[in-house]
Design a protein around this motif. Structure first.
Motif, PDB file in Angstrom:
ATOM      1  N   GLU A  83      -0.178   4.424   2.375  1.00 32.03           N
ATOM      2  CA  GLU A  83       0.061   4.366   3.780  1.00 32.03           C
ATOM      3  C   GLU A  83       1.793   4.548   3.914  1.00 32.03           C
ATOM      4  OE1 GLU A  83      -1.910   2.773   1.938  1.00 32.03           O
ATOM      5  OE2 GLU A  83      -3.846   2.494   3.302  1.00 32.03           O
ATOM      6  N   LYS A 139       0.891  -1.200  -0.181  1.00 33.63           N
ATOM      7  CA  LYS A 139       0.102   0.009  -0.061  1.00 33.63           C
ATOM      8  C   LYS A 139       0.854   1.297  -0.189  1.00 33.63           C
ATOM      9  CE  LYS A 139      -3.857  -2.434   2.367  1.00 33.63           C
ATOM     10  NZ  LYS A 139      -4.652  -2.116   3.519  1.00 33.63           N
ATOM     11  N   THR A 177      -0.082  -2.028   8.555  1.00 27.00           N
ATOM     12  CA  THR A 177      -0.903  -0.806   7.980  1.00 27.00           C
ATOM     13  C   THR A 177      -0.433  -0.792   6.415  1.00 27.00           C
ATOM     14  OG1 THR A 177      -0.138   0.472   9.967  1.00 27.00           O
ATOM     15  CG2 THR A 177      -0.545   1.741   7.905  1.00 27.00           C
ATOM     16  N   THR A 178       0.868  -1.291   5.957  1.00 25.32           N
ATOM     17  CA  THR A 178       1.230  -1.368   4.415  1.00 25.32           C
ATOM     18  C   THR A 178       0.978  -2.672   3.647  1.00 25.32           C
ATOM     19  OG1 THR A 178       3.546  -1.848   4.938  1.00 25.32           O
ATOM     20  CG2 THR A 178       2.883   0.605   5.004  1.00 25.32           C
TER      21      THR A 178
END
Length: 274
Positions: free
Chosen positions: A70, A67, A93-94
């Motif tokens: 992010e 991602k 998160t990523t």
């Protein structure tokens, strides 16, 4: 299935985990070379802008599900006094794959070898060089082990085809077990003569201090050739060719194939010579 190994670097044990042909090295073990507070060391390293950019570039190259938005958020915050980043937060998160956090016996933070070497360099340039050296030694040992395993598997190739041909065409009904074993041994020695130029007994007589047999001491090239000779001999047996004629053809075939195999790069890699 994951495979765990240990390398020793300047008195420190470093865990290496391989999964799906990718090598991950324990950042926790590397950090322990510097301090017992390994989480703090890893956390400080991850706060660094250069670290985040390196992680992000690696993920962009190798992880199609990464991602990037992010990642940009973390990159912009890097260097701020209040900024913190843990491996777990980065992964979640990523959607990253370069780091992983494991629990249990081999627990800790692991990173792909590309990242682990970078982290080791941040800890100590000297330590990084020793890790790279030991990791390369480990991979060389694994390559040799692969060659050994390949030799064992190659020894089994076409064995059933060969023995089935012998049983179907060369073993008359109502023979004793001793007579049947003699026929199998005779055909095995036919292949030994064609490839090695000697029978199993002759080899044992020449090597009284060696355990095992002539085929267990063969190299990968010889075992590849032997597998091919088994197939050919099975075919010749089905055709009804007499043993002396088969020996002559098989020997000529062995000479021709060995010249090719000894020059083959892939075979050399299995042998660990390249």
């Amino acid at each position: 299935m994951a495979k765990n190994r240990k390398i020793e670097v300047q008195g420190a044990e470093i865990t290496v985990v391989s999964n799906q042909e990718q090598d991950f090295i324990s950042l926790t073990d590397i950090a322990r070379y510097k301090t017992d507070d390994t989480s703090a060391v890893i956390g400080n390293w991850m706060r660094n802008r250069n670290t985040i950019e390196f992680l992000g570039i690696w993920e962009s190259l190798y992880n199609p599900n990464f991602k990037p938005l992010e990642f940009e958020g973390f990159r912009k915050q890097a260097g701020l006094n209040a900024f913190t980043l843990s491996p777990q937060k980065w992964v979640i998160t990523t959607n990253a794959i370069v780091l992983t956090v494991k629990s249990g016996r081999y627990g800790g933070t692991y990173a792909h070898k590309d990242i682990a070497f970078k982290f080791a360099s941040w800890i100590s340039v000297e330590f990084e060089l020793y890790i790279v050296k030991e990791f390369q030694r480990l991979k060389e040992e694994e390559q040799k082990q692969l060659g050994w395993s390949a030799k064992r598997e190659l020894a089994k190739i076409n064995y059933r085809i060969h023995t089935d041909a012998i049983r179907t065409n060369l073993i008359p009904p109502e023979l004793s077990p001793q007579q049947i074993n003699f026929i199998y041994a005779s055909e095995a020695d036919l292949l030994n003569m064609a490839l090695f130029g000697k029978t199993a007994k002759q080899w044992r007589d020449e090597n009284p201090d060696h355990k095992g047999n002539i085929r267990e001491k063969a190299n990968v090239s010889q075992l590849v050739c032997l597998a091919n000779l088994e197939t050919l001999n099975a075919h010749f047996i089905h055709q009804g060719l007499p043993q002396p004629e088969r020996l002559k053809i098989l020997n000529q075939t062995a000479i021709h194939q060995m010249k090719i195999l000894l020059a083959d790069r892939n075979i050399k890699q299995l042998e660990g010579n390249d």
